[in-house]
Enzyme design. Structure first.
Site, PDB file in Angstrom:
ATOM      1  N   SER A  81       0.773  -0.843  -0.148  1.00  0.00           N
ATOM      2  CA  SER A  81       0.048  -0.050   0.004  1.00  0.00           C
ATOM      3  C   SER A  81       0.805   1.298   0.417  1.00  0.00           C
ATOM      4  O   SER A  81       2.267   1.340   0.217  1.00  0.00           O
ATOM      5  CB  SER A  81      -1.179   0.250   1.939  1.00  0.00           C
ATOM      6  OG  SER A  81      -1.909   1.748   1.270  1.00  0.00           O
ATOM      7  N   TYR A 135      -1.774  -0.999  10.054  1.00  0.00           N
ATOM      8  CA  TYR A 135      -1.744  -1.659   9.013  1.00  0.00           C
ATOM      9  C   TYR A 135      -0.635  -1.273   8.241  1.00  0.00           C
ATOM     10  O   TYR A 135       0.135  -1.493   7.628  1.00  0.00           O
ATOM     11  CB  TYR A 135      -2.933  -0.505   8.609  1.00  0.00           C
ATOM     12  CG  TYR A 135      -3.284  -0.648   6.778  1.00  0.00           C
ATOM     13  CD1 TYR A 135      -3.276  -1.827   6.304  1.00  0.00           C
ATOM     14  CD2 TYR A 135      -3.105   0.265   5.812  1.00  0.00           C
ATOM     15  CE1 TYR A 135      -3.934  -2.900   4.900  1.00  0.00           C
ATOM     16  CE2 TYR A 135      -3.247   0.027   4.853  1.00  0.00           C
ATOM     17  CZ  TYR A 135      -3.667  -1.390   4.069  1.00  0.00           C
ATOM     18  OH  TYR A 135      -4.162  -1.177   2.934  1.00  0.00           O
ATOM     19  N   SER A 190       2.373  -3.515   8.803  1.00  0.00           N
ATOM     20  CA  SER A 190       2.730  -4.896   8.015  1.00  0.00           C
ATOM     21  C   SER A 190       2.867  -4.746   6.614  1.00  0.00           C
ATOM     22  O   SER A 190       3.057  -5.273   6.341  1.00  0.00           O
ATOM     23  CB  SER A 190       0.717  -5.246   8.269  1.00  0.00           C
ATOM     24  OG  SER A 190       0.294  -4.724   7.322  1.00  0.00           O
ATOM     25  N   LYS A 191       2.177  -2.956   6.028  1.00  0.00           N
ATOM     26  CA  LYS A 191       2.613  -2.897   5.379  1.00  0.00           C
ATOM     27  C   LYS A 191       3.897  -3.111   4.424  1.00  0.00           C
ATOM     28  O   LYS A 191       4.327  -2.964   3.508  1.00  0.00           O
ATOM     29  CB  LYS A 191       1.136  -1.946   4.121  1.00  0.00           C
ATOM     30  CG  LYS A 191       0.138  -2.328   4.056  1.00  0.00           C
ATOM     31  CD  LYS A 191      -0.049  -3.664   3.161  1.00  0.00           C
ATOM     32  CE  LYS A 191      -1.994  -3.661   2.832  1.00  0.00           C
ATOM     33  NZ  LYS A 191      -1.363  -4.920   1.986  1.00  0.00           N
TER      34      LYS A 191
HETATM   35  N1  LIG Z   1      -9.089  -0.547  -1.145  1.00  0.00           N
HETATM   36  C1  LIG Z   1      -7.552   0.615  -0.824  1.00  0.00           C
HETATM   37  O1  LIG Z   1      -8.112   1.774  -1.105  1.00  0.00           O
HETATM   38  C2  LIG Z   1      -6.842  -0.059  -0.731  1.00  0.00           C
HETATM   39  C3  LIG Z   1      -5.508   1.259  -0.368  1.00  0.00           C
HETATM   40  C4  LIG Z   1      -4.184  -0.197  -0.249  1.00  0.00           C
HETATM   41  C5  LIG Z   1      -3.766  -1.252  -0.316  1.00  0.00           C
HETATM   42  N2  LIG Z   1      -5.299  -2.223  -0.787  1.00  0.00           N
HETATM   43  C6  LIG Z   1      -4.931  -3.801  -0.603  1.00  0.00           C
HETATM   44  O2  LIG Z   1      -5.564  -4.432  -1.245  1.00  0.00           O
HETATM   45  C7  LIG Z   1      -5.787  -5.522  -1.154  1.00  0.00           C
HETATM   46  C8  LIG Z   1      -6.895  -6.116  -1.542  1.00  0.00           C
HETATM   47  O3  LIG Z   1      -7.909  -4.992  -0.524  1.00  0.00           O
HETATM   48  P1  LIG Z   1      -9.522  -4.478  -1.508  1.00  0.00           P
HETATM   49  O4  LIG Z   1      -9.173  -2.782  -0.916  1.00  0.00           O
HETATM   50  O5  LIG Z   1      -9.818  -5.380  -2.693  1.00  0.00           O
HETATM   51  O6  LIG Z   1     -10.314  -4.922   0.408  1.00  0.00           O
HETATM   52  P2  LIG Z   1     -11.382  -5.799  -0.205  1.00  0.00           P
HETATM   53  O7  LIG Z   1     -12.400  -5.518  -0.961  1.00  0.00           O
HETATM   54  O8  LIG Z   1     -11.816  -6.008   1.541  1.00  0.00           O
HETATM   55  O9  LIG Z   1     -10.992  -7.318   0.144  1.00  0.00           O
HETATM   56  C9  LIG Z   1      -9.930  -8.123   0.876  1.00  0.00           C
HETATM   57  C10 LIG Z   1     -10.026  -9.442   0.041  1.00  0.00           C
HETATM   58  O10 LIG Z   1      -8.735  -9.916   1.079  1.00  0.00           O
HETATM   59  C11 LIG Z   1      -9.601 -11.093   1.867  1.00  0.00           C
HETATM   60  N3  LIG Z   1      -8.312 -11.465   2.719  1.00  0.00           N
HETATM   61  C12 LIG Z   1      -8.870 -10.781   3.939  1.00  0.00           C
HETATM   62  N4  LIG Z   1      -8.145 -11.153   5.288  1.00  0.00           N
HETATM   63  C13 LIG Z   1      -8.066 -12.840   4.647  1.00  0.00           C
HETATM   64  C14 LIG Z   1      -7.542 -14.262   5.238  1.00  0.00           C
HETATM   65  N5  LIG Z   1      -7.715 -14.320   6.259  1.00  0.00           N
HETATM   66  N6  LIG Z   1      -7.884 -15.144   4.379  1.00  0.00           N
HETATM   67  C15 LIG Z   1      -8.311 -15.137   3.153  1.00  0.00           C
HETATM   68  N7  LIG Z   1      -8.988 -14.569   2.451  1.00  0.00           N
HETATM   69  C16 LIG Z   1      -7.995 -13.113   2.917  1.00  0.00           C
HETATM   70  C17 LIG Z   1     -10.930 -11.079   1.513  1.00  0.00           C
HETATM   71  O11 LIG Z   1     -11.183 -12.251   1.743  1.00  0.00           O
HETATM   72  P3  LIG Z   1     -12.933 -12.640   2.217  1.00  0.00           P
HETATM   73  O12 LIG Z   1     -13.553 -10.900   2.160  1.00  0.00           O
HETATM   74  O13 LIG Z   1     -13.761 -13.735   1.542  1.00  0.00           O
HETATM   75  O14 LIG Z   1     -13.177 -12.041   3.796  1.00  0.00           O
HETATM   76  C18 LIG Z   1     -10.799 -10.089   0.276  1.00  0.00           C
HETATM   77  O15 LIG Z   1     -10.816 -11.322  -1.037  1.00  0.00           O
HETATM   78  C19 LIG Z   1      -5.742  -5.442   0.187  1.00  0.00           C
HETATM   79  O16 LIG Z   1      -3.974  -6.163   0.081  1.00  0.00           O
HETATM   80  C20 LIG Z   1      -5.493  -3.688   0.788  1.00  0.00           C
HETATM   81  O17 LIG Z   1      -4.702  -3.881   2.326  1.00  0.00           O
HETATM   82  C21 LIG Z   1      -6.179  -1.830  -0.758  1.00  0.00           C
END
Ligand SMILES: NC(=O)c1ccc[n+]([C@@H]2O[C@H](COP(=O)([O-])OP(=O)(O)OC[C@H]3O[C@@H](n4cnc5c(N)ncnc54)[C@H](OP(=O)(O)O)[C@@H]3O)[C@@H](O)[C@H]2O)c1
Length: 242
Positions: free
Chosen positions: A128, A141, A144-145
């Site tokens: 991130s 957070y 971890s990142k």
């Molecule tokens: N959205 C942002 O603005 C943003 C910015 C920077 C980085 N990121 C990173 O991008 C990645 C995806 O995030 P997102 O925004 O798409 O969020 P999201 O829609 O909440 O998706 C998170 C995904 O990770 C899965 N997950 C979480 N913990 C898990 C576990 N213990 N075991 C298996 N699956 C797990 C969830 O599965 P379930 O829902 O089925 O539990 C879901 O598929 C993350 O690493 C996040 O930190 C996001």
């Protein structure tokens, strides 16, 4: 047919990437926890095979009965975000939860699947742009990142002799269930489909860092070179204005 395994594919950025790669003709192995959301994803394209697993359990990963062939791309994207709202009364359980979910689980995934990546294949890890500089309430957070970024950059060195390219993905704000919880302003926010396009382009070029959207990530990179006392002042102002 090329193959990609994507974790965190049951929603948000991961689901959008899974669909994009399926449309590009890849065989996609898409993981998440929610069986319902994974079933919704699987019906959208015949190239997608889903698997449900809590990645914080090494045993559950080992017990998956998946017939995964050699991989062209392993994309470790699963993650979650929780904020430390009261730094003085530090919540160690929250900290452990976030570190386990984002960092330790990534180690378990590497243990299980890295050896399946072909020579000339790719590993990508979703970090991130929160890893660029210390942000308010991001003790768990952000740490971890930052650790994931270090992990990816170290693997890039050690996997070079094995001809595996490593990319670290640094999204800015993306509209997903992870950011739906945020009550503060999220500058330059983009959709999950836009994020998937950036990631696809970056991985196709084998970029070592995939940062997007540029106007946001450049700003943060610039702020990250400020003297830490100045950044501390600005960040505390930002926190008060939120
Ligand atoms: N959205 C942002 O603005 C943003 C910015 C920077 C980085 N990121 C990173 O991008 C990645 C995806 O995030 P997102 O925004 O798409 O969020 P999201 O829609 O909440 O998706 C998170 C995904 O990770 C899965 N997950 C979480 N913990 C898990 C576990 N213990 N075991 C298996 N699956 C797990 C969830 O599965 P379930 O829902 O089925 O539990 C879901 O598929 C993350 O690493 C996040 O930190 C996001």
């Amino acid at each position: 047919m090329k193959t990609i395994l994507i974790t965190g594919a049951s929603s948000g950025i991961g689901a959008a990437i899974a669909l994009l790669y399926a449309h590009k003709g890849f065989m996609v192995f898409a993981g998440g926890r929610s069986q319902e959301r994974l079933a919704d994803l699987a019906v959208q394209h015949e190239n997608i095979t889903t698997f449900s697993c809590d990645l914080t359990s090494k045993e559950s990963i080992e017990n998956l009965s998946l017939n995964i062939p050699a991989l062209d791309i392993l994309l470790l994207n699963a993650g979650s975000c929780e904020y430390i709202n009261d730094a003085l009364n530090f919540d160690g359980d929250l900290f452990a939860r976030v570190m386990t979910n984002n960092l330790i689980a990534t180690g378990y995934c590497l243990d299980a699947w890295l050896k399946l990546v072909k020579p000339n294949g790719q590993l990508a890890i979703t970090s991130s742009c929160a890893s660029f500089l210390p942000l308010p309430r991001a003790e768990a957070y952000g740490a971890s990142k930052a650790a994931l970024t270090y992990l990816a950059k170290t693997l890039a060195i050690d996997l070079k002799p094995h001809k595996i390219d490593v990319s670290v993905i640094n999204p800015g704000f993306v509209q997903t269930s992870l950011t739906d919880k945020n009550t503060f302003k999220m500058p330059c926010i983009i959709t999950a489909d836009q994020a998937a396009q950036y990631i696809f382009k970056g991985l196709s070029r084998k970029s070592s860092e995939i940062n997007f959207p540029k106007r946001f990530t450049y700003t943060l990179k610039l702020l990250s070179i400020l003297p830490s006392s100045l950044w501390k002042y600005l960040a505390s102002k930002m926190e008060k204005g939120a």
